[in-house]
Write a protein that holds these residues in place. Structure first.
Motif, short mmCIF file in Angstrom:
data_model
loop_
_atom_site.label_atom_id
_atom_site.label_comp_id
_atom_site.label_asym_id
_atom_site.label_seq_id
_atom_site.Cartn_x
_atom_site.Cartn_y
_atom_site.Cartn_z
N ASP A 93 0.82 -1.22 0.00
CA ASP A 93 0.00 0.00 0.00
C ASP A 93 0.85 1.26 0.00
O ASP A 93 0.43 2.30 -0.50
N LEU A 94 2.04 1.16 0.59
CA LEU A 94 2.87 2.35 0.78
C LEU A 94 4.34 1.97 0.79
O LEU A 94 4.73 1.02 1.47
N VAL A 95 5.15 2.71 0.05
CA VAL A 95 6.61 2.56 0.12
C VAL A 95 7.15 3.70 0.98
O VAL A 95 6.87 4.87 0.73
N THR A 116 2.04 3.17 -6.71
CA THR A 116 2.11 2.90 -5.28
C THR A 116 2.53 4.19 -4.57
O THR A 116 3.47 4.85 -4.99
N LYS A 117 1.83 4.53 -3.51
CA LYS A 117 2.09 5.79 -2.82
C LYS A 117 3.40 5.74 -2.04
O LYS A 117 3.85 4.67 -1.62
N VAL A 118 3.98 6.92 -1.86
CA VAL A 118 5.31 7.05 -1.25
C VAL A 118 5.25 7.99 -0.05
O VAL A 118 4.65 9.07 -0.12
N ALA A 119 5.88 7.58 1.04
CA ALA A 119 6.11 8.45 2.19
C ALA A 119 7.61 8.67 2.32
O ALA A 119 8.39 7.71 2.25
N VAL A 144 8.03 13.42 -6.08
CA VAL A 144 7.12 12.30 -6.34
C VAL A 144 6.57 11.69 -5.05
O VAL A 144 6.06 10.58 -5.04
N THR A 145 6.70 12.41 -3.94
CA THR A 145 6.24 11.91 -2.64
C THR A 145 4.79 12.31 -2.38
O THR A 145 4.34 13.39 -2.78
N ASN A 146 4.06 11.43 -1.71
CA ASN A 146 2.67 11.72 -1.31
C ASN A 146 2.59 12.28 0.11
O ASN A 146 1.83 13.20 0.37
N TYR A 147 3.39 11.67 1.02
CA TYR A 147 3.32 12.05 2.43
C TYR A 147 4.72 12.41 2.91
O TYR A 147 5.66 11.63 2.76
#
Length: 364
Positions: A93-95, A116-119, A144-147
């Motif tokens: 779900d998250l990298v 795939t979302k990135v933190a 390119v980061t989401n969080y």
């Protein structure tokens, strides 16, 4: 929720160790969260053996991509190709990426291309020096980061200034300090302590590795001469990379008080740092550790991505001019070096804050 945690170099493992501990704790409390730990193999470190993982109290990685060696481009490509296969075999779900090494950037880009979302942990720090590979890695990763999990208000402002919405920025503190505070009671006296008959606050610790300092032989010799000549007969303990040692040998740098030793383990190195008169370095991470331990730090760089270690901590940015060393040493021996202050949220609870946030985020 499945997470995949990326580490590619030795400092990365110090940053992800508390995140792993916090995930395991959260999972035991009934939260639906788990992790898969991936070592890209970017750096081979003989000290990163079972003992290293045992020291940090984390399990061996679930997979090692073995993508070390080669040029920057070759290494980036190898990591991306192998991490793509890893994600295909083990969707998540998250990298979670940490820091600013090549693996951080390569895995963030690969994850996004696979939807795939990135933190990014330690997001938003900037040196504004594009000659540093790490700065390029930071810029690309954050694009390119989401969080974004940040270590300081300065990092928050950097991100906002680049257009990142506030609701994606989480000021949580510094996981490197989580590890430091957790491991501090377990620091180990290295053999060099008794061999050199070291005494607390009566020796220096040195680290130099950046090309601007070690690749120009004459400049390196001048730097070393200035440090030796102005350190008032105190021992200088220099855990040195073999490549740097060879350059030092080529330029004829040697002195009875200069002790070049093999790289030390995390627990041994920080035992020395904690008890040192001061540290002379060109590392970023060490400036954070010296700040928390209240040890004077002289940084031989023209810029820093961790300005809070200067404004609030015990670090001073000397630049790369060897002539800056003498006045800094005089200030140190005069007893007028700044004491430093507490840095907000560098309290050992950063990873818990990160995981608490992860458990309430919507990944749909």
């Amino acid at each position: 929720m499945k997470t995949t945690i990326i580490a590619g170099a030795r400092p990365n493992f110090m940053k992800i160790a508390p995140i792993i501990h916090a995930i395991e704790k959260s999972k035991k409390s009934g939260n639906n969260i788990d992790y898969r730990l991936i070592h890209t193999g970017q750096h081979y470190d003989k000290k990163m053996s079972g003992d290293f993982f045992e020291q940090l109290q984390i399990p061996e990685p679930h997979a090692n991509l073995e993508a070390g060696g080669g040029t920057q481009a070759e290494q980036t490509a190898a990591i991306m190709i192998r991490f793509e296969k890893e994600l295909q075999a083990n969707p998540t779900d998250l990298v979670i990426v940490v820091g600013d090494v090549t693996s951080t950037m390569a895995c963030a880009v690969t994850a996004q291309k696979m939807h795939t979302k990135v933190a990014h942990v330690e997001a938003g720090i900037r040196s504004d020096d594009w000659t540093m590979p790490e700065e390029i890695n930071r810029l690309v990763t954050d694009s390119v980061t989401n969080y974004f999990f940040t270590t300081s208000d300065i990092a928050n402002e950097n991100l906002k200034g680049s257009g990142v919405e506030e609701d994606r920025i989480f000021f949580v503190g510094n996981t490197m300090i989580d590890t430091l505070l957790e491991q501090r009671p377990r620091f180990q006296k290295p053999a060099i302590w008794d061999k050199l008959k070291l005494k607390e606050k009566e020796y220096f610790v040195m680290t130099l590795h950046r090309p601007a300092n070690v690749d120009e032989e004459e400049k390196l010799k001048e730097l070393m001469d200035e440090i030796v000549n102005n350190s008032q007969n105190l021992p200088l303990v220099f855990p040195v990379h073999p490549r740097t040692a060879k350059i030092l040998s080529n330029v004829g740098v040697s002195h009875p008080r200069l002790h070049m030793v093999e790289p030390l383990s995390y627990l041994e190195f920080n035992y020395l740092v904690e008890r040192a008169k001061a540290v002379v370095t060109d590392s970023g991470g060490i400036t954070e550790e010296t700040t928390v331990m209240g040890v004077p730090c002289m940084t031989l760089r023209d810029n820093t991505e961790r300005p809070e270690t200067i404004t609030l901590g015990t670090n001073e940015l000397l630049g790369t001019d060897p002539k800056a060393i003498k006045p800094a040493m005089e200030k140190l021996f005069a007893g007028t070096w700044k004491k430093g202050d507490v840095i907000p949220l560098w309290d050992g609870k950063t990873a818990e804050r990160i995981v608490d946030i992860l458990t309430i985020l919507d990944f749909d």
